[in-house]
Motif scaffolding. Structure first.
Motif, short mmCIF file in Angstrom:
data_model
loop_
_atom_site.label_atom_id
_atom_site.label_comp_id
_atom_site.label_asym_id
_atom_site.label_seq_id
_atom_site.Cartn_x
_atom_site.Cartn_y
_atom_site.Cartn_z
N UNK A 1 0.82 -1.19 0.00
CA UNK A 1 0.00 0.00 0.00
C UNK A 1 0.87 1.26 0.00
N UNK A 2 1.98 1.23 0.72
CA UNK A 2 2.88 2.37 0.80
C UNK A 2 3.45 2.71 -0.58
N UNK A 3 3.81 1.70 -1.37
CA UNK A 3 4.37 1.97 -2.70
C UNK A 3 3.32 2.63 -3.60
N UNK A 4 2.06 2.25 -3.46
CA UNK A 4 1.01 2.86 -4.26
C UNK A 4 0.83 4.34 -3.88
N UNK A 5 0.89 4.62 -2.59
CA UNK A 5 0.78 6.02 -2.14
C UNK A 5 1.95 6.85 -2.67
N UNK A 6 3.15 6.30 -2.60
CA UNK A 6 4.34 7.02 -3.09
C UNK A 6 4.25 7.24 -4.61
N UNK A 7 3.74 6.24 -5.32
CA UNK A 7 3.57 6.38 -6.78
C UNK A 7 2.61 7.52 -7.08
N UNK A 22 10.68 5.18 -12.34
CA UNK A 22 10.31 5.62 -11.00
C UNK A 22 9.49 4.56 -10.29
N UNK A 23 8.60 3.90 -11.02
CA UNK A 23 7.80 2.83 -10.43
C UNK A 23 8.70 1.67 -10.00
N UNK A 24 9.65 1.31 -10.84
CA UNK A 24 10.60 0.23 -10.52
C UNK A 24 11.40 0.61 -9.27
N UNK A 25 11.85 1.87 -9.20
CA UNK A 25 12.63 2.33 -8.05
C UNK A 25 11.81 2.26 -6.75
N UNK A 26 10.49 2.40 -6.88
CA UNK A 26 9.62 2.30 -5.70
C UNK A 26 9.42 0.85 -5.27
N UNK A 27 9.75 -0.10 -6.15
CA UNK A 27 9.60 -1.51 -5.80
C UNK A 27 8.56 -2.25 -6.63
N UNK A 28 7.91 -1.59 -7.58
CA UNK A 28 6.98 -2.29 -8.46
C UNK A 28 7.77 -3.21 -9.38
N UNK A 29 7.23 -4.39 -9.62
CA UNK A 29 7.85 -5.31 -10.58
C UNK A 29 7.26 -5.05 -11.97
N UNK A 30 7.89 -5.60 -12.98
CA UNK A 30 7.35 -5.48 -14.34
C UNK A 30 5.94 -6.07 -14.41
#
Length: 193
Positions: A1-7, A22-30
């Motif tokens: 949830x935190x990564x979605x808020x940061x995105x 930027x999404x990858x740097x936040x931890x989102x995978x492909x």
């Protein structure tokens, strides 16, 4: 949830868009990025960026284009609005990119220039934007000579225009065949010491 808020925070600062990097740097995978795009949470703009939500203002569209398009800068009417120049129409989203690129961006006029130098660019509200002097040069192609005179007179009276810098940009940029060059040279010769 935190990564979605940061995105969403990143996207809010960039007119509603996020870069894939930027999404990858936040931890989102492909796979997560692909899933978000497939279900419609993220609208793919191109292979390296996504729109997370719409931000309807023209300057938000400029922020989006600047974030997504390589080396894009706010220019023309958008630059005039950011600089709060007098007598120029507001609400028009315009950016300039180098002529070697062939980019379009939804809701934004993308102009191309090969003569936009680093010294012609500054930052306003965190957005790369043409300087006041370069903006005046770019506006010359869009307004009448009388309108250009009014803009230049207002800027000179407010001490917001650097005459030497304007003359130099005109020398470098205003060439035969460029729309507005003759009226720009006439205005500079008349009003700029």
């Amino acid at each position: 949830m935190e990564t979605h808020r940061k995105a969403r925070e990143i996207a809010a600062a960039q007119g509603g868009v996020i870069l894939r990097s930027q999404a990858i740097a936040l931890g989102f995978t492909d796979d997560q990025i692909q899933y978000r795009s497939t279900i419609g949470d993220w609208q793919r703009i191109n292979g390296r960026s996504y729109r997370l939500f719409e931000m309807p203002g023209s300057l938000d569209r400029v922020r989006s284009a600047v974030a997504v398009l390589p080396d894009a800068v706010a220019s023309h009417e958008a630059a005039a609005e950011l600089h709060d120049l007098p007598r120029v129409r507001r609400g028009i989203a315009v950016v300039t990119v180098h002529t070697r690129t062939t980019h379009n961006f939804p809701g934004v006029r993308v102009r191309r220039a090969h003569d936009l130098l680093e010294t012609h660019v500054t930052r306003v509200a965190g957005i790369p934007v043409t300087t006041i002097e370069r903006t005046v040069v770019d506006l010359a192609r869009l307004v009448s000579e009388n309108h250009l005179v009014d803009i230049v007179e207002d800027l000179l009276a407010a001490d917001r225009l650097q005459p030497v810098e304007l003359r130099e940009i005109v020398r470098v940029v205003a060439r035969r065949g460029r729309p507005g060059s003759s009226s720009l040279r006439a205005v500079v010769d008349e009003y700029v010491d």
